[in-house]
Design a protein around this motif. Sequence first.
Motif, short mmCIF file in Angstrom:
data_model
loop_
_atom_site.label_atom_id
_atom_site.label_comp_id
_atom_site.label_asym_id
_atom_site.label_seq_id
_atom_site.Cartn_x
_atom_site.Cartn_y
_atom_site.Cartn_z
N GLY A 286 1.44 65.30 -15.19
CA GLY A 286 0.41 65.17 -14.16
C GLY A 286 -0.82 64.40 -14.57
O GLY A 286 -1.77 64.28 -13.79
N THR A 287 -0.85 63.85 -15.77
CA THR A 287 -2.02 63.11 -16.26
C THR A 287 -2.06 61.70 -15.69
O THR A 287 -1.07 60.96 -15.77
CB THR A 287 -2.00 63.03 -17.80
OG1 THR A 287 -1.97 64.34 -18.35
CG2 THR A 287 -3.22 62.29 -18.32
N LEU A 288 -3.20 61.32 -15.10
CA LEU A 288 -3.38 59.95 -14.61
C LEU A 288 -3.59 59.03 -15.81
O LEU A 288 -4.56 59.17 -16.56
CB LEU A 288 -4.59 59.89 -13.68
CG LEU A 288 -4.93 58.51 -13.09
CD1 LEU A 288 -3.82 58.00 -12.19
CD2 LEU A 288 -6.25 58.58 -12.32
N VAL A 289 -2.68 58.06 -16.01
CA VAL A 289 -2.75 57.22 -17.19
C VAL A 289 -3.15 55.78 -16.89
O VAL A 289 -3.66 55.08 -17.77
CB VAL A 289 -1.42 57.23 -17.98
CG1 VAL A 289 -1.12 58.65 -18.46
CG2 VAL A 289 -0.27 56.68 -17.16
N ALA A 290 -2.95 55.31 -15.65
CA ALA A 290 -3.30 53.92 -15.33
C ALA A 290 -3.42 53.74 -13.82
O ALA A 290 -2.83 54.49 -13.04
CB ALA A 290 -2.26 52.95 -15.89
N THR A 291 -4.21 52.73 -13.43
CA THR A 291 -4.40 52.37 -12.03
C THR A 291 -4.15 50.88 -11.87
O THR A 291 -4.51 50.08 -12.75
CB THR A 291 -5.83 52.71 -11.57
OG1 THR A 291 -6.06 54.11 -11.72
CG2 THR A 291 -6.05 52.32 -10.11
N VAL A 292 -3.51 50.50 -10.76
CA VAL A 292 -3.13 49.11 -10.52
C VAL A 292 -3.60 48.69 -9.13
O VAL A 292 -3.56 49.48 -8.19
CB VAL A 292 -1.59 48.94 -10.57
CG1 VAL A 292 -1.20 47.47 -10.48
CG2 VAL A 292 -1.02 49.57 -11.83
N VAL A 293 -4.05 47.45 -9.01
CA VAL A 293 -4.32 46.83 -7.71
C VAL A 293 -3.71 45.44 -7.72
O VAL A 293 -3.87 44.69 -8.69
CB VAL A 293 -5.83 46.75 -7.41
CG1 VAL A 293 -6.06 46.05 -6.06
CG2 VAL A 293 -6.48 48.13 -7.42
N GLN A 294 -3.00 45.11 -6.66
CA GLN A 294 -2.39 43.78 -6.56
C GLN A 294 -2.49 43.28 -5.13
O GLN A 294 -2.35 44.06 -4.18
CB GLN A 294 -0.92 43.82 -6.99
CG GLN A 294 -0.25 42.44 -6.98
CD GLN A 294 1.20 42.49 -7.38
OE1 GLN A 294 2.07 42.63 -6.52
NE2 GLN A 294 1.47 42.40 -8.67
N GLU A 295 -2.73 41.97 -4.99
CA GLU A 295 -2.61 41.33 -3.69
C GLU A 295 -1.49 40.30 -3.80
O GLU A 295 -1.38 39.59 -4.80
CB GLU A 295 -3.91 40.66 -3.26
CG GLU A 295 -3.86 40.22 -1.80
CD GLU A 295 -5.21 39.73 -1.29
OE1 GLU A 295 -5.61 40.15 -0.19
OE2 GLU A 295 -5.85 38.92 -2.00
N GLY A 296 -0.66 40.26 -2.77
CA GLY A 296 0.45 39.33 -2.78
C GLY A 296 0.51 38.50 -1.51
O GLY A 296 0.06 38.92 -0.44
N LEU A 297 1.07 37.31 -1.63
CA LEU A 297 1.39 36.49 -0.46
C LEU A 297 2.55 37.15 0.27
O LEU A 297 3.59 37.46 -0.34
CB LEU A 297 1.79 35.09 -0.92
CG LEU A 297 2.38 34.17 0.14
CD1 LEU A 297 1.31 33.73 1.13
CD2 LEU A 297 3.05 32.96 -0.51
N LEU A 298 2.40 37.39 1.56
CA LEU A 298 3.46 37.99 2.36
C LEU A 298 3.51 37.28 3.71
O LEU A 298 2.63 37.45 4.55
CB LEU A 298 3.19 39.50 2.59
CG LEU A 298 3.28 40.39 1.36
CD1 LEU A 298 2.88 41.82 1.73
CD2 LEU A 298 4.66 40.37 0.75
N ARG A 299 4.53 36.46 3.88
CA ARG A 299 4.72 35.76 5.15
C ARG A 299 6.07 36.14 5.73
O ARG A 299 7.10 35.98 5.06
CB ARG A 299 4.64 34.25 4.93
CG ARG A 299 3.25 33.76 4.53
CD ARG A 299 3.26 32.27 4.24
NE ARG A 299 1.93 31.80 3.84
CZ ARG A 299 1.71 30.75 3.08
NH1 ARG A 299 2.73 30.02 2.63
NH2 ARG A 299 0.48 30.38 2.76
N VAL A 300 6.06 36.64 6.93
CA VAL A 300 7.29 37.03 7.61
C VAL A 300 7.61 35.95 8.65
O VAL A 300 6.83 35.71 9.57
CB VAL A 300 7.15 38.41 8.28
CG1 VAL A 300 8.46 38.78 8.99
CG2 VAL A 300 6.79 39.46 7.23
N ILE A 301 8.76 35.31 8.49
CA ILE A 301 9.18 34.24 9.39
C ILE A 301 10.04 34.82 10.48
O ILE A 301 11.13 35.36 10.22
CB ILE A 301 9.97 33.14 8.62
CG1 ILE A 301 9.19 32.72 7.36
CG2 ILE A 301 10.25 31.98 9.53
CD1 ILE A 301 7.82 32.16 7.63
N ASP A 302 9.57 34.78 11.70
CA ASP A 302 10.32 35.34 12.83
C ASP A 302 11.48 34.43 13.23
O ASP A 302 11.44 33.22 13.07
CB ASP A 302 9.40 35.55 14.03
CG ASP A 302 8.32 36.59 13.74
OD1 ASP A 302 8.64 37.55 13.01
OD2 ASP A 302 7.20 36.43 14.24
#
Length: 302
Positions: A286-302
């Motif tokens: 239960g110990t919090l060992v790390a935190t992550v933040v990421q932004e990604g390119l996300l394009r959905v082609i209809d």
Amino acid sequence: MTEVARAAAADPGQAGATGQPVLDKLVALLDLEVIEENIFRGVSPADRPIRVFGGQVAAQALIAAGRTVPADRHVHSLHAYFIRPGDPSIPIVYEVDRIRDGRSFTTRRVVAIQRGKAIFSLSASFQLIQQGLEHADAMPQVPGPDELLTYVEQVAAAKGTLDPTRSIPRPIDVRYVTEPPWLSRDKGPREGRNQVWMRADGKLADDPLLHVCVLAYASDMTLLDAPLARHGKYWWLDNVIGASLDHAMWFHRPFRADEWFLYDCESPSASGGRGLATGRFFSQDGTLVATVVQEGLLRVID
């Protein structure tokens, strides 16, 4: 091994290779060649035919930075940008800039280069172990990893609805707490949360830098599934164009990457063709060992 796992393991088309030999290949990828002082060279596995996996280049860059830092200073944060797609058919050169060596903190900047152009940049900070204020979020209440199907079992049990990446060798043992995204997408949009148990699929040496780099590698595996889940989409099964844009990690407490950790990911926002995801790593106690933040390119082609 269960009967389901045996059936999947017998068919290489159903699931990628797993276990210590595959993990050893990942460790070998992180054992960079020293070209000159502050210059290192790494390679990619042959089974990455399209582009270099983001977690790989982040882990290799962090290894390069760590090899120029005294062993008593441990990584506490990294901030990285993915600039160009990496070509897995040629080596990657990592140039380390020794920005600062202070009394408590050491800062390094790394640029990954192919064909004379930067494909990735990373800034990492290292710190002497120090005492201070202590608090942490509690781990969510979830089933333990031993109560869940292995990835091989999950793929075998899917009965036709399969993860398209199933044949890629897997040095990280992943067990889904939430429903795997290649299954949940058929049910439409859902909460943008993705929870998996992970661990290196074998035994790692005791080098703390190696464990941090393996966690950095694993952190890029399922994180961007969270924003896609909110829209009932998944890589390869929908017309999704995606790539990591930037990635940040903070390492709070010591851990071993070859022991179970919960990766709790969610997506607070998506806009402008980009999706934001945050993740928290908890050890099994239960110990919090790390935190992550990421932004990604996300394009959905209809």
